[in-house]
Enzyme design. Sequence first.
Site, PDB file in Angstrom:
ATOM      1  N   ARG A   1     -23.633  58.768  47.223  1.00  0.00           N
ATOM      2  CA  ARG A   1     -23.869  58.991  45.791  1.00  0.00           C
ATOM      3  C   ARG A   1     -22.601  58.596  45.039  1.00  0.00           C
ATOM      4  O   ARG A   1     -21.486  58.902  45.479  1.00  0.00           O
ATOM      5  CB  ARG A   1     -24.198  60.462  45.493  1.00  0.00           C
ATOM      6  CG  ARG A   1     -25.599  60.903  45.886  1.00  0.00           C
ATOM      7  CD  ARG A   1     -26.709  60.164  45.130  1.00  0.00           C
ATOM      8  NE  ARG A   1     -28.037  60.576  45.557  1.00  0.00           N
ATOM      9  CZ  ARG A   1     -28.823  59.898  46.399  1.00  0.00           C
ATOM     10  NH1 ARG A   1     -28.405  58.757  46.929  1.00  0.00           N
ATOM     11  NH2 ARG A   1     -30.024  60.347  46.705  1.00  0.00           N
TER      12      ARG A   1
ATOM     13  N   ASN B   1     -35.467  57.321  55.426  1.00  0.00           N
ATOM     14  CA  ASN B   1     -34.753  56.058  55.208  1.00  0.00           C
ATOM     15  C   ASN B   1     -33.307  56.114  55.705  1.00  0.00           C
ATOM     16  O   ASN B   1     -32.491  55.286  55.316  1.00  0.00           O
ATOM     17  CB  ASN B   1     -34.831  55.635  53.731  1.00  0.00           C
ATOM     18  CG  ASN B   1     -34.305  56.712  52.792  1.00  0.00           C
ATOM     19  OD1 ASN B   1     -33.672  57.661  53.237  1.00  0.00           O
ATOM     20  ND2 ASN B   1     -34.567  56.561  51.508  1.00  0.00           N
TER      21      ASN B   1
ATOM     22  N   GLN C   1     -28.172  56.178  36.891  1.00  0.00           N
ATOM     23  CA  GLN C   1     -29.054  55.122  37.385  1.00  0.00           C
ATOM     24  C   GLN C   1     -30.294  55.046  36.513  1.00  0.00           C
ATOM     25  O   GLN C   1     -30.927  56.096  36.331  1.00  0.00           O
ATOM     26  CB  GLN C   1     -29.433  55.388  38.843  1.00  0.00           C
ATOM     27  CG  GLN C   1     -28.248  55.278  39.750  1.00  0.00           C
ATOM     28  CD  GLN C   1     -28.593  55.238  41.228  1.00  0.00           C
ATOM     29  OE1 GLN C   1     -27.752  54.889  42.026  1.00  0.00           O
ATOM     30  NE2 GLN C   1     -29.791  55.595  41.612  1.00  0.00           N
TER      31      GLN C   1
ATOM     32  N   HIS D   1     -29.421  50.319  43.584  1.00  0.00           N
ATOM     33  CA  HIS D   1     -29.716  51.329  44.609  1.00  0.00           C
ATOM     34  C   HIS D   1     -30.961  50.912  45.407  1.00  0.00           C
ATOM     35  O   HIS D   1     -32.090  51.187  45.007  1.00  0.00           O
ATOM     36  CB  HIS D   1     -29.957  52.670  43.915  1.00  0.00           C
ATOM     37  CG  HIS D   1     -29.965  53.837  44.840  1.00  0.00           C
ATOM     38  ND1 HIS D   1     -29.910  55.131  44.415  1.00  0.00           N
ATOM     39  CD2 HIS D   1     -30.011  53.906  46.205  1.00  0.00           C
ATOM     40  CE1 HIS D   1     -29.945  55.948  45.449  1.00  0.00           C
ATOM     41  NE2 HIS D   1     -30.001  55.228  46.554  1.00  0.00           N
TER      42      HIS D   1
HETATM   43  P1  NDP Z   1     -28.052  64.542  56.515  1.00  0.00           P
HETATM   44  O1  NDP Z   1     -28.393  65.840  55.884  1.00  0.00           O
HETATM   45  O2  NDP Z   1     -28.591  64.195  57.842  1.00  0.00           O
HETATM   46  O3  NDP Z   1     -26.480  64.409  56.635  1.00  0.00           O
HETATM   47  C1  NDP Z   1     -25.597  64.836  55.674  1.00  0.00           C
HETATM   48  C2  NDP Z   1     -24.347  65.287  56.381  1.00  0.00           C
HETATM   49  O4  NDP Z   1     -23.347  65.555  55.401  1.00  0.00           O
HETATM   50  C3  NDP Z   1     -24.531  66.566  57.195  1.00  0.00           C
HETATM   51  O5  NDP Z   1     -24.050  66.332  58.504  1.00  0.00           O
HETATM   52  C4  NDP Z   1     -23.690  67.548  56.431  1.00  0.00           C
HETATM   53  O6  NDP Z   1     -23.061  68.489  57.234  1.00  0.00           O
HETATM   54  C5  NDP Z   1     -22.610  66.663  55.869  1.00  0.00           C
HETATM   55  N1  NDP Z   1     -21.839  67.278  54.794  1.00  0.00           N
HETATM   56  C6  NDP Z   1     -22.278  68.021  53.768  1.00  0.00           C
HETATM   57  N2  NDP Z   1     -21.248  68.389  53.003  1.00  0.00           N
HETATM   58  C7  NDP Z   1     -20.133  67.873  53.558  1.00  0.00           C
HETATM   59  C8  NDP Z   1     -18.763  67.929  53.231  1.00  0.00           C
HETATM   60  N3  NDP Z   1     -18.333  68.634  52.180  1.00  0.00           N
HETATM   61  N4  NDP Z   1     -17.894  67.262  54.037  1.00  0.00           N
HETATM   62  C9  NDP Z   1     -18.325  66.582  55.126  1.00  0.00           C
HETATM   63  N5  NDP Z   1     -19.620  66.500  55.477  1.00  0.00           N
HETATM   64  C10 NDP Z   1     -20.510  67.146  54.706  1.00  0.00           C
HETATM   65  O7  NDP Z   1     -28.444  63.426  55.437  1.00  0.00           O
HETATM   66  P2  NDP Z   1     -28.558  61.846  55.611  1.00  0.00           P
HETATM   67  O8  NDP Z   1     -27.510  61.387  56.552  1.00  0.00           O
HETATM   68  O9  NDP Z   1     -29.950  61.439  55.854  1.00  0.00           O
HETATM   69  O10 NDP Z   1     -28.211  61.402  54.112  1.00  0.00           O
HETATM   70  C11 NDP Z   1     -26.929  61.668  53.570  1.00  0.00           C
HETATM   71  C12 NDP Z   1     -26.904  61.303  52.105  1.00  0.00           C
HETATM   72  O11 NDP Z   1     -27.050  59.900  51.953  1.00  0.00           O
HETATM   73  C13 NDP Z   1     -28.053  61.884  51.282  1.00  0.00           C
HETATM   74  O12 NDP Z   1     -27.794  63.207  50.870  1.00  0.00           O
HETATM   75  C14 NDP Z   1     -28.115  60.958  50.122  1.00  0.00           C
HETATM   76  O13 NDP Z   1     -27.220  61.375  49.107  1.00  0.00           O
HETATM   77  C15 NDP Z   1     -27.619  59.637  50.692  1.00  0.00           C
HETATM   78  N6  NDP Z   1     -28.730  58.684  50.855  1.00  0.00           N
HETATM   79  C16 NDP Z   1     -28.655  57.478  50.209  1.00  0.00           C
HETATM   80  C17 NDP Z   1     -29.697  56.599  50.274  1.00  0.00           C
HETATM   81  C18 NDP Z   1     -29.623  55.252  49.614  1.00  0.00           C
HETATM   82  O14 NDP Z   1     -30.656  54.609  49.455  1.00  0.00           O
HETATM   83  N7  NDP Z   1     -28.462  54.772  49.248  1.00  0.00           N
HETATM   84  C19 NDP Z   1     -30.936  56.919  50.991  1.00  0.00           C
HETATM   85  C20 NDP Z   1     -30.848  58.162  51.758  1.00  0.00           C
HETATM   86  C21 NDP Z   1     -29.811  59.000  51.633  1.00  0.00           C
HETATM   87  P3  NDP Z   1     -23.771  69.666  58.022  1.00  0.00           P
HETATM   88  O15 NDP Z   1     -25.248  69.483  57.942  1.00  0.00           O
HETATM   89  O16 NDP Z   1     -23.202  69.489  59.393  1.00  0.00           O
HETATM   90  O17 NDP Z   1     -23.316  70.890  57.308  1.00  0.00           O
END
Ligand code: NDP
Length: 383
Positions: A284, A146, A313, A332
């Site tokens: 989140r 998603n 939630q 959400h």
């Molecule tokens: P990804 O794993 O593709 O991306 C998450 C990114 O966050 C990665 O690039 C990671 O870095 C980066 N990251 C982690 N820690 C840090 C930090 N301290 N500072 C900066 N960047 C950081 O996940 P998605 O993009 O698919 O999803 C992200 C989040 O969105 C999910 O974890 C979830 O919480 C939320 N979400 C919400 C939804 C909703 O319905 N509202 C649905 C889906 C997701 P790297 O990997 O480069 O280390």
Amino acid sequence: MKILCVLYDDPVKGYPPSYARDSVPVIERYPDGQTVPNPERIDFRPGELLGSVSGELGLRRFLEERGHTLVVISDKEGPKSRFEQELPDSDVVISQPFWPAYLTRERIAKAPKLKLAITAGIGSDHVDLKAANDRNITVAEVTFCNSISVAEHVVMMILSLVRNYLPSHDWARRGGWNIADCVERAYDLEGMQVGTVAAGRIGLAVLRRLKPFDVGLHYTDRHRLPSEIEAELGLTYHPDAASMVPHCDIVTINCPLHPETEHLFNETLLAKMKRGTYLVNTARAKICDRDAIVRALESGQLAGYAGDVWFPQPAPKDHPWRAMPHEGMTPHISGTTLSAQARYAAGVREILECWFAGKPIRKEYLITEGGRLAGVGARSYSV
Ligand code: NDP
């Protein structure tokens, strides 16, 4: 095995007998080339409501044909909930971030048979990952299912805040023609500077979707994007959120919640932003300090805040984000469109098929395995 599936309630008017559209587009691959879930079979029609209790993620036939027991509930909070009653003899727990079955250390201790926790969606912060590792519980989510759904929602929320859409819509519904009231807070997005905290699957998709609006694009992430992507999108990289936000008119949060990011957007970081910044958080709620956000909106430090994530939630009726000024909150929902549900229901089935067959679960779905962070979890989470 007993599979305990915790899903959100059916619509108030009952499970839908029909839908607004007859199909959803078929997508075969995500933008990075990863294939969409490919279980051996599905027992639902893509486009049906699968995430609510009567939808059962389309799993009943599959599980019962194999002799497993499926228990589907929505009651999940507190020691007297159905969740706590059903948990002790469950082997697998499935829940969606939209209606998270919080698997705390205490609850994990009450579930001696629990071996697998599946997030039907993305974001497994509702599971105490350290406690899961201590008990050797595998945690898996349906990576990418998603991410585009959320990216579209982020773009929608940015536009609706900047252009003052929701208050203007309210005037129209109330029979008004109050142009000045509508536009006294309305701007064009063109020319603004937009920054994302994290350029993972969602963050990068947001940047790509915003590029045609002729905005300046900024990001921070733990890993830098390939230089070709930075050049293609004209991105400015910043080493951390604190150094990025002073340059931005709009900030969007797209990182997971883990110890490094909890309460990242506190009073101190909000004070580093330009007065009148818009903040969109579909990642989140706990990445932001709840009350600091309210104060920043009241003082005008933030011009608007929108998102779909809350803590806990479901959010209590008196949660301050329901009534703060200049908000564009929804429950959400961004990652649970009917389109997304079809993908993550198929993903859950794929994970279960692997689990029952003793085959490895795709690395890109794994958060923890064998007592440690694994797969995508090892890259993006900390414990
Ligand atoms: P990804 O794993 O593709 O991306 C998450 C990114 O966050 C990665 O690039 C990671 O870095 C980066 N990251 C982690 N820690 C840090 C930090 N301290 N500072 C900066 N960047 C950081 O996940 P998605 O993009 O698919 O999803 C992200 C989040 O969105 C999910 O974890 C979830 O919480 C939320 N979400 C919400 C939804 C909703 O319905 N509202 C649905 C889906 C997701 P790297 O990997 O480069 O280390």
